[in-house]
Every structure is written in C-alpha cells, then in structure tokens.
Design an enzyme around this catalytic site. Sequence first.
Site, mmCIF file in Angstrom:
data_model
loop_
_atom_site.group_PDB
_atom_site.id
_atom_site.type_symbol
_atom_site.label_atom_id
_atom_site.label_comp_id
_atom_site.label_asym_id
_atom_site.label_seq_id
_atom_site.Cartn_x
_atom_site.Cartn_y
_atom_site.Cartn_z
ATOM 1 N N GLU A 1 18.273 2.130 15.931
ATOM 2 C CA GLU A 1 17.614 1.810 17.033
ATOM 3 C C GLU A 1 16.446 1.273 16.667
ATOM 4 O O GLU A 1 15.567 2.010 16.371
ATOM 5 C CB GLU A 1 17.432 3.449 17.993
ATOM 6 C CG GLU A 1 16.795 3.183 18.590
ATOM 7 C CD GLU A 1 16.583 4.082 20.349
ATOM 8 O OE1 GLU A 1 16.462 4.325 21.526
ATOM 9 O OE2 GLU A 1 16.340 5.433 19.971
ATOM 10 N N LYS B 1 20.102 -0.254 27.139
ATOM 11 C CA LYS B 1 20.056 1.264 26.906
ATOM 12 C C LYS B 1 20.460 1.453 28.736
ATOM 13 O O LYS B 1 19.535 1.748 29.712
ATOM 14 C CB LYS B 1 19.083 1.730 26.336
ATOM 15 C CG LYS B 1 19.243 3.968 26.539
ATOM 16 C CD LYS B 1 18.266 3.868 25.574
ATOM 17 C CE LYS B 1 18.649 5.216 25.744
ATOM 18 N NZ LYS B 1 17.587 6.497 24.637
ATOM 19 N N CYS C 1 21.060 6.826 20.835
ATOM 20 C CA CYS C 1 19.706 7.400 20.920
ATOM 21 C C CYS C 1 21.268 8.661 22.322
ATOM 22 O O CYS C 1 21.854 8.860 21.582
ATOM 23 C CB CYS C 1 18.099 7.507 21.629
ATOM 24 S SG CYS C 1 17.105 8.671 20.790
#
Length: 526
Positions: free
Chosen positions: A270, A341, A393
């Site tokens: 990430e 995301k 995540c």
Amino acid sequence: MLKTFSNKLTTLLKDKFAWLALLSGASLTFSYAPFGLWPLTFVALAVACFVTDQPTTRHAAKYGFLFGFGWFSAGISWVHVSIAQFGGLPLPASLLLMGLLCAYLAIYPALAFALATRFSDKPWQRIALLLSGFAIFEYLRGTLLTGFPWLSFGYSQTDAPLNMLAPWIGEFGLTLVCVLLGALLYYLLWQRRYQLTMIALLPVLALTLFTRIADNPVHYNGEQTRTLLVQGNIQQSLRWEPEQFWPTMSKYQDMTRPLWQQADLVVWPEAAIPELEDLAFDFLQNLDKAAAFNQSALITGIPDYQFDTRNVYNTLIVVGKQHEEDEQGHYRYLHPNRYQKHQLLPIGEFVPFEEWLRPIAPLFNLAMSSFSRGEAKQANLIANGLHILPAICYEIAFSELVRNNYTDRSDILFTVSNDAWFGDSHGPHQHMQIARMRALELQRPLIRVTNNGISGIYDPLSQTQHTLPQFVEETMLLDVKLMSGNSWYSQHGNKWIWILLAFLTGLVILDKGLVRVRYRVERDYL
C-alpha cells in the site's frame, strides 16, 4: 453525585459476575492470532451465556456490556499503539479515547444478550434469539458509522477444524456457529440440558458431514504464476516526508530489479510509491517499460490526487503487461486498470467533523487523512493475464465488499497494507488471519504484501502459508497455484443464513403466541 458514583463503583468491583464477564471477554484475545487457542471462543461464550442468564433485561445488558468491553479492550489494544505513538495525545487522553471506542463496540453484544433475555421464556428460545441477536448486531457493528467488523468470533476458527465450513457459510456463519456452540456448552455444563444440546447440534453435525463428503467445486486448474513479494520496511515516521519519496521509490525498484526476469507478477505494498501518481509519471513510465521488457506485471499502491476534481484516492495500479499476449506496457495516467479504495479508515484516511477535530491534536491531522471514497463495486485488476481481486488494508475485513467484487474469472485475492502503525503488537497477526478467512470463503489463493509485515501467500485448498518475517526489508519469490470453480459462499453470500434466522425467530414468535392463546383460553373457559 460523587458519592453515588463511588458507591456504584464499589458495588461493581465486588460483583463476581462483573469480573467473570470482563475476564471471559478479555480471554477471547487468545483465541485469535497470533495465539490461536480457538477452543477458548466456546468457553468464553459459555461463560458469557452464564453471566447474562439474568431475570431482568437490565442485568443481562450490563453483563453483556462488560463481556464486550473485555473482548475489545484486550482484543484491539493494538489500536492504542498507533494513538500513543502517532496521535500526539497525552496518555490519559489516549486511554480515554481507547476506552470510549471499546465502550461503543461493547454496546452491540450487550444488546444481543439483552434481546435474548427480554423476549425468551425457554432455553431453546434464548438460543434462537442469541443467534438472531448476534447476527443483527454484528451486522450493524460492521455497518454503522462506516463499520468496524474486527474480531468477529468466526475469525478465531480460521485454523480450527470448523474452517471447513467457511466456503459454505463464510465467517458470518462461523460466528453464529460459535455462538450456538458456546450457548450449548453453557446449557450442557451448567443446566444439564442434554436433549436440547443433542437436538441443536444436529444441524451443525449434518453440515459438517456434508462438507466432508461433498465434492469441493473448487480445484487446482494446473496453472501457476511465479509471484514476487517486496517488503520495503519503511519507517512510518519517514513514509510521508517529501525528501524520502525518491529514496523509498528507489528502494523498491532496487529490491525488485535482480528478480524481474524470474517473476510473472510483482507486488508492492500500500502506497509503496508515496509520490502522487500524476507527479510520479516519469518513474511509472520507466517502471512500466522495465516490467514489460521482463515479461512481467507489477501492482503497486500509490496516492492519486486528481487536480481537476481535487479528489485524492488510495489507489492500486498495474504497470507492465496487462494481458498475457502484450509485448509492451500500457500504463498511462488514469488508465482504467486501477482500483480505488472504497472502505476508508476513520481518522487514518478521513476525518469526520474535520473542521472541529483537526485542530485538536495531531491524531486528527495525520498525513494522507483526506482520501475520497472509490466505488463499492469495481472491476478486477488485470495483470499479465491474471484477474486480481483487490482489497486495500482495512477493506479485507468487510466480507461482503470483497465478495461483491469477486467474479467467476477472479484468479487471486490480493490485499496490501501498511501495519507499521501498530508496531510489534497482535494487530498485524489478526489482520493476516482476517485475510486468510477471506481466502477460505472465496477459495482463491491469497497474496498479501505489506510495508513491514505480515506479508505472505496462503493456499486455501492445502491451507499452507508462506510468510516473510516482520520488520525486515525482504523479498519472497514463490509459485502460486491457480484454482477454478466457485465456492457456495462466493455465489450466495449470507442470504441463506438470514432466511434460517428469520425462520428461527418466527418459531419463537409462534411459540410465544400459542402460549398466550392457551393462557387466554384457560383463563376464560376453565
């Protein structure tokens, strides 16, 4: 007022049930990774059923709250590591903030136990309502205020024999199986309800037997891809310092270069490239050419600030070969082969009420805490002919979000993270465990790469795992076996579980209604 509070606190400290509730909740921590004592889940839930088996709803809610407070205080204590280290708050304030978070999360199990006590008259009704209550309030815990579905009971069974049920009923179903087994353990040991226990166990035994004898629709398809994981181990304090952008990007490039020719797929963590995508265009163009020249594809995390809309996204992009037949890379800025995301982390990636909170403390003004939300449903990434199902995540904890982006063509479940926020705590281990549960549900190989661990590859069919050590800069090159076929859960999700719970709740309502009718008949005519 102070005297009243003192008296209540003294009473609480002398309450053995209160201590039992707190300790049983706290003990749940040891059922999750890295400890893995999964039978503790059933014991802790049995104790919780015992202490909440109260004559009044208020007492059931109180002990259910204390159980939940112990559960989350110990289980997510790693959150305090990030608050204390990077939050810029004095210790009393950070402890208070942590306490408020745990108290909020404890409301959900308290309501589940209160519901079962308020509306049940018989043990079987209480069990049915516990299942329905935990289903409802665990769903709400994972939804309200953006949701926090961490530490659901089902995750404790990731490495337990019951994990064979994951491709059929998912983690959500496993959570309810844990509640059922914990309640039955209570009624078996404390109340000697042997007949109830045997009858209630029959569906679980039948499902377990079915999964053992049924042919798994998912199988290895004979293909594999050689994958390179690159773990840079960049210090959290340096990640967003502008003078460190180029050294960080160069480090990942240098760690990859010796192994380019051996890898079909290269994965970076990430925001491995901390520079804004538009400003890193030259670097990405060169990376694209290098990957294509070596007949490979690379997926990396990168922040993308779109100057025209002023939206900033936590993004995954692909450089190098997209399709297997490609002879050159096709990277260009805003190429559609990307993932943005959707499920943002509160405080870390967006700040609610930011005009009031940001001035209070550094905790509410962290670097890169103003991300925009991507779409909930997005196409899989295409990398060297592979269809990659991505999650960034925190998103990996949202089973429905991940499942809704799964397609029949998805080859690999891929997740990136940066767990440097949580130091040497049990948080990163729990995070990896959650990711492995998603792989079990969808029956697809998991590739997970992070800044400082835990990075690894997990095969849900053989249930083998290969990981890099934490807190080192390291690479891992491994063949990932690809799979074909779809799990029941990937196709149907939780809908059949909700139908079953509606049926159980209906039985409780019907039984209570019949009791009322019988009472009125006896009162009026006898």
